[in-house]
Design an enzyme around this catalytic site. Sequence first.
Site, PDB file in Angstrom:
ATOM      1  N   TYR A   1      63.439  24.585  30.940  1.00 42.43           N
ATOM      2  CA  TYR A   1      62.652  23.609  30.177  1.00 42.43           C
ATOM      3  C   TYR A   1      63.514  22.355  30.009  1.00 42.43           C
ATOM      4  O   TYR A   1      63.770  21.881  28.900  1.00 42.43           O
ATOM      5  CB  TYR A   1      62.218  24.172  28.823  1.00 42.43           C
ATOM      6  CG  TYR A   1      61.484  25.482  28.896  1.00 42.43           C
ATOM      7  CD1 TYR A   1      60.116  25.521  29.180  1.00 42.43           C
ATOM      8  CD2 TYR A   1      62.148  26.687  28.686  1.00 42.43           C
ATOM      9  CE1 TYR A   1      59.434  26.735  29.253  1.00 42.43           C
ATOM     10  CE2 TYR A   1      61.471  27.909  28.753  1.00 42.43           C
ATOM     11  CZ  TYR A   1      60.126  27.924  29.036  1.00 42.43           C
ATOM     12  OH  TYR A   1      59.463  29.118  29.104  1.00 42.43           O
TER      13      TYR A   1
ATOM     14  N   GLN B   1      63.882  14.186  22.631  1.00 45.00           N
ATOM     15  CA  GLN B   1      64.079  14.553  21.228  1.00 45.00           C
ATOM     16  C   GLN B   1      63.759  13.370  20.326  1.00 45.00           C
ATOM     17  O   GLN B   1      64.207  12.249  20.578  1.00 45.00           O
ATOM     18  CB  GLN B   1      65.516  15.016  21.005  1.00 45.00           C
ATOM     19  CG  GLN B   1      65.875  16.301  21.727  1.00 45.00           C
ATOM     20  CD  GLN B   1      65.196  17.521  21.133  1.00 45.00           C
ATOM     21  OE1 GLN B   1      64.730  17.495  19.995  1.00 45.00           O
ATOM     22  NE2 GLN B   1      65.153  18.593  21.915  1.00 45.00           N
TER      23      GLN B   1
ATOM     24  N   CYS C   1      62.835  24.634  18.323  1.00 47.87           N
ATOM     25  CA  CYS C   1      62.290  23.773  17.266  1.00 47.87           C
ATOM     26  C   CYS C   1      61.325  24.517  16.359  1.00 47.87           C
ATOM     27  O   CYS C   1      60.649  23.890  15.541  1.00 47.87           O
ATOM     28  CB  CYS C   1      61.605  22.552  17.875  1.00 47.87           C
ATOM     29  SG  CYS C   1      60.231  22.956  18.979  1.00 47.87           S
TER      30      CYS C   1
END
Length: 478
Positions: A327, A294, A431
């Site tokens: 993921y 991130q 996102c």
Amino acid sequence: MSSPELTTAAHPDRLTVTVGPVAHGGHCVARHDGRVIFVRHAIPGETVEIVLTEHDADAKFWRADVTKVVEPSAERVNHFWPEADALRAAARGAAPIGGAEYGHVSRKGQLALKTSVVREQLERLGGLSTSALDELFSVGVEDVDSAGTDAQQAGLGWRTRVGFAITASGKLGMHAHRSHTILPIQEMPLAVPAVDDLRLWELDFTGIERIEVAAPANGSGVLVLLAPVHSLSEKAAGQALKRVARALATREVPPSVARWNPENSEIEVINGRGWVKETTDDHEFRVTGDGFWQIHRNAPKVLADAALGYLLSGGYLNDGADVADLYAGAGLFTAPLADAVGPDGSVLSVEGSPGTSRDARKNLHASAHVEILQGRVEKILGTQSRASQSVGGQRRRFDAVVLDPPRAGAGKDVVRALVATQPNAIAYVSCDPAAFARDVKYFANAGWQVEKLRAFDLYPHTHHVETVALLTPAAKQH
């Protein structure tokens, strides 16, 4: 909405328009003779002069940049970054770089725009009603820097990972929006200070095509990845790499430097090491090369607290639970999931990237109850179910799942495979609000609903926004 007029007959690509609502992707919607124009660097309600950047006669819509503000919004502020400011770029006859398309909007205004986009996508693509969103999303998009310094409150200094292009003359640059044009830059104000401390704009990058910089917020060391120009001979590429590496070695805090192949993520260490050390309150993670992490310095804590908070408060992460992290990357969510379910539980970690999956194995090597598999999520979920049944057992069922797909979303096949495992709850981290909304619709068609929803401004001054939702089977809504 007022009808735009041509600014002058001599410049048919220039219009004056009154700007309508914000749209996903960093644009606002305007119209000319019934045709939709997606306008960047505007704010709803403004009257602006624009230049058309894409305007084929048979196109369904056009694209444009603002060149002058006639009637500004109360939320308009001076852009903090000259190279990304559309108005200053227009004054010098150039285009702005991409990457800070909301820099002309106040921080309060940015949060409001992003809230509108999340709501609109979930209503139009996700099928959620206005009343449902009023209840689920009354807080709107949340600012994650509100308790920081003045610079942080302005949404600066947050990026721990930055990619750069190189101009024809070998200078550090970034692309203009939807363009191959590379414009030189002299700073990167969205990045953590360690990136600008390298003073990359002073260096000669002739022979280098792309650069990636990873600068962990914990100060554990910066990694610079250099991709040589593809057409160079091996000798010329080696010379270019050595020249840049020598220059970076003179910095006050020299970074690690590695040769990088963007096509397959392979790296060859030149100086230092080919990975960075990322940390959270309770765990340490190795992230190799361009492996995913991130990018906002606060994102790991914000997202882990939100996603796991949903599952913990709902009672889905008891000791001995069987959970999955899909993921999974290097293990940001896998590690706290393993803590939550304890050694009597089990965690399945699935990641498509071979390099990042190897990192996960290193990061979770001490957790015997974590199984790390590399491959496509939908295929591995199906394999897990068949393996369970082949030994006389039932289809594998997860007590809880963390789902954190790439920007394109999970998609119909993954949703179908995941629903087949009949989990009690899914914490979905996204996102991209459009991709998230499409997946919400797929889940809804399978009998699932959004029970809780939060959104965070982990990309200040850009149009991007992160959402975290708790999804449960409709029969289990409470």
